[in-house]
Write an enzyme that holds these catalytic residues in place. Structure first.
Site, PDB file in Angstrom:
ATOM      1  N   ARG A 178      65.151  82.066 -87.305  1.00 30.81           N
ATOM      2  CA  ARG A 178      65.834  81.446 -86.546  1.00 30.81           C
ATOM      3  C   ARG A 178      67.420  81.721 -86.546  1.00 30.81           C
ATOM      4  O   ARG A 178      67.844  81.441 -87.783  1.00 30.81           O
ATOM      5  CB  ARG A 178      65.814  79.888 -86.395  1.00 30.81           C
ATOM      6  CG  ARG A 178      64.912  79.201 -85.868  1.00 30.81           C
ATOM      7  CD  ARG A 178      65.267  77.626 -85.581  1.00 30.81           C
ATOM      8  NE  ARG A 178      65.951  77.006 -86.652  1.00 30.81           N
ATOM      9  CZ  ARG A 178      66.045  75.913 -86.421  1.00 30.81           C
ATOM     10  NH1 ARG A 178      65.726  75.138 -85.371  1.00 30.81           N
ATOM     11  NH2 ARG A 178      66.875  75.272 -87.185  1.00 30.81           N
ATOM     12  N   THR A 194      72.413  80.690 -82.375  1.00 29.11           N
ATOM     13  CA  THR A 194      71.838  80.330 -81.216  1.00 29.11           C
ATOM     14  C   THR A 194      70.304  79.476 -81.366  1.00 29.11           C
ATOM     15  O   THR A 194      69.967  79.074 -80.404  1.00 29.11           O
ATOM     16  CB  THR A 194      71.179  81.726 -80.597  1.00 29.11           C
ATOM     17  OG1 THR A 194      70.293  82.540 -81.465  1.00 29.11           O
ATOM     18  CG2 THR A 194      72.541  82.887 -80.283  1.00 29.11           C
ATOM     19  N   ASP A 251      65.843  72.332 -95.134  1.00 36.83           N
ATOM     20  CA  ASP A 251      65.355  73.651 -94.735  1.00 36.83           C
ATOM     21  C   ASP A 251      63.935  74.030 -95.798  1.00 36.83           C
ATOM     22  O   ASP A 251      63.893  74.150 -96.850  1.00 36.83           O
ATOM     23  CB  ASP A 251      66.225  74.774 -95.036  1.00 36.83           C
ATOM     24  CG  ASP A 251      65.959  76.024 -94.637  1.00 36.83           C
ATOM     25  OD1 ASP A 251      64.899  76.459 -94.821  1.00 36.83           O
ATOM     26  OD2 ASP A 251      66.560  76.561 -93.708  1.00 36.83           O
ATOM     27  N   ASP A 289      64.044  77.277 -97.696  1.00 38.01           N
ATOM     28  CA  ASP A 289      64.940  77.341 -98.744  1.00 38.01           C
ATOM     29  C   ASP A 289      64.451  76.443 -99.920  1.00 38.01           C
ATOM     30  O   ASP A 289      64.454  76.789-101.074  1.00 38.01           O
ATOM     31  CB  ASP A 289      66.380  76.755 -98.360  1.00 38.01           C
ATOM     32  CG  ASP A 289      66.918  77.938 -97.401  1.00 38.01           C
ATOM     33  OD1 ASP A 289      66.579  79.208 -97.792  1.00 38.01           O
ATOM     34  OD2 ASP A 289      68.052  77.266 -96.898  1.00 38.01           O
TER      35      ASP A 289
HETATM   36  C1  PRP Z   1      62.298  77.568 -89.987  1.00 36.50           C
HETATM   37  C2  PRP Z   1      60.587  76.995 -90.120  1.00 36.50           C
HETATM   38  C3  PRP Z   1      60.335  77.321 -88.700  1.00 36.50           C
HETATM   39  C4  PRP Z   1      61.705  77.480 -87.797  1.00 36.50           C
HETATM   40  C5  PRP Z   1      61.360  76.268 -86.878  1.00 36.50           C
HETATM   41  O1  PRP Z   1      62.221  78.878 -90.211  1.00 36.50           O
HETATM   42  O2  PRP Z   1      60.082  77.454 -90.997  1.00 36.50           O
HETATM   43  O3  PRP Z   1      59.823  78.908 -88.639  1.00 36.50           O
HETATM   44  O4  PRP Z   1      62.623  77.317 -88.811  1.00 36.50           O
HETATM   45  O5  PRP Z   1      62.504  76.075 -86.098  1.00 36.50           O
HETATM   46  P1  PRP Z   1      62.366  76.294 -84.582  1.00 36.50           P
HETATM   47  O6  PRP Z   1      61.146  75.369 -84.186  1.00 36.50           O
HETATM   48  O7  PRP Z   1      63.439  75.520 -83.996  1.00 36.50           O
HETATM   49  O8  PRP Z   1      62.047  77.652 -84.262  1.00 36.50           O
HETATM   50  P2  PRP Z   1      63.678  79.732 -90.528  1.00 36.50           P
HETATM   51  O9  PRP Z   1      64.057  80.480 -89.211  1.00 36.50           O
HETATM   52  O10 PRP Z   1      64.683  78.828 -90.955  1.00 36.50           O
HETATM   53  O11 PRP Z   1      63.183  80.967 -91.516  1.00 36.50           O
HETATM   54  P3  PRP Z   1      62.489  80.817 -92.964  1.00 36.50           P
HETATM   55  O12 PRP Z   1      61.227  80.343 -92.910  1.00 36.50           O
HETATM   56  O13 PRP Z   1      62.658  82.135 -93.436  1.00 36.50           O
HETATM   57  O14 PRP Z   1      63.502  79.810 -93.743  1.00 36.50           O
HETATM   58  N1  URA Z   2      63.721  74.664 -89.864  1.00 33.74           N
HETATM   59  C1  URA Z   2      63.502  74.101 -91.370  1.00 33.74           C
HETATM   60  O1  URA Z   2      63.280  74.359 -92.400  1.00 33.74           O
HETATM   61  N2  URA Z   2      63.901  72.409 -91.053  1.00 33.74           N
HETATM   62  C2  URA Z   2      64.186  72.011 -90.010  1.00 33.74           C
HETATM   63  O2  URA Z   2      64.686  70.775 -90.084  1.00 33.74           O
HETATM   64  C3  URA Z   2      64.238  72.707 -88.843  1.00 33.74           C
HETATM   65  C4  URA Z   2      64.009  74.056 -88.935  1.00 33.74           C
END
Ligand code: PRP
Ligand code: URA
Length: 210
Positions: free
Chosen positions: A105, A109, A201, A204
């Site tokens: 994400r 944006t 997160d 993370d």
């Molecule tokens: C997080 C999560 C989803 C997304 C959800 O991933 O694991 O993939 O955000 O958010 P959304 O429904 O608003 O799209 P992130 O983009 O933080 O990447 P990561 O898994 O690499 O931490």
């Molecule tokens: N992605 C995450 O990992 N946590 C949230 O709360 C939203 C998006």
């Protein structure tokens, strides 16, 4: 929408989810809990797998019993956080193949950006379960499933751990044919697109990159 979203309120899942949400839970325990919750959710998400009769011989004689009817599964984690759910689901379905969709994400944006896609070559013959612990705005899950649909699998389900109402609304509007399995639907998204109360997160916390 009620028939499309299944909230799994089994006591074991809810107990583990409480520990997962707790900010004092460290990465090692967090990873174990994500994996265990994914396994318990998978048990429920595969409840409709068809069975067929088979004949076997027990030490006491012949028996007609049941096995899964040749249905092939593929799990597709959304990178990164979806990786945390893979071990748990493979513990239940070790013969499944695993594809990967890489999305992150954009923090400004909140739009998902695709950076990787590798799906099993025989995906057309498979039922797919997409894995990601968080459904926040829904953008990542919506895009991942649109990418997978281009390869025409037999069916698609989406399995997450926590969903936001905003994400469920957006997801079910775009993909009304995809059932969603989750452990909780939380209150809302905050102003920067995080689920409240959520767990922070997920990627993370799984990988210790806080
Ligand atoms: C997080 C999560 C989803 C997304 C959800 O991933 O694991 O993939 O955000 O958010 P959304 O429904 O608003 O799209 P992130 O983009 O933080 O990447 P990561 O898994 O690499 O931490
Ligand atoms: N992605 C995450 O990992 N946590 C949230 O709360 C939203 C998006």
């Amino acid at each position: 929408m009620e028939n499309q979203v299944f909230v799994m309120n089994h006591p074991l899942i809810q107990h583990k989810l409480t520990h997962l949400r707790n900010k004092t839970t460290g990465s090692k325990e967090f990873r174990e809990l994500v994996s265990e919750i994914a396994m318990l959710e998978c048990y429920e998400a595969t409840r409709d797998l068809p069975l067929e009769d088979t004949q076997i011989e027990t030490p006491m004689g012949m028996a007609t019993t049941q096995v899964i009817a040749g249905r092939k599964l593929a799990f597709v984690p959304i990178l990164r956080a979806g990786l945390g759910m893979v071990d748990g689901v493979l513990a239940l379905v070790p013969a499944a193949k695993v594809g990967h969709i890489g999305l992150y994400r954009d923090h400004e944006t909140l739009q998902p950006v695709e950076y990787y896609s590798k799906l099993p070559s025989d995906i057309k013959e498979r039922d797919v379960i997409v894995l990601d612990p968080m459904l926040a705005t829904g953008g990542s899950a919506i895009d991942a499933i649109s990418i997978i649909k281009r390869s025409c699998p037999k069916s698609i389900k989406f399995m997450c751990i926590i969903a936001a109402p905003e994400g469920i609304k957006a997801f079910t509007e775009v993909h009304p044919d995809v059932h969603v399995y989750c452990a909780a639907v939380d209150e809302k998204l905050n102003e920067v697109g995080y689920i409240v109360p959520g767990l922070g997160d997920a990627g993370d916390r799984i990988f210790g990159t806080l």
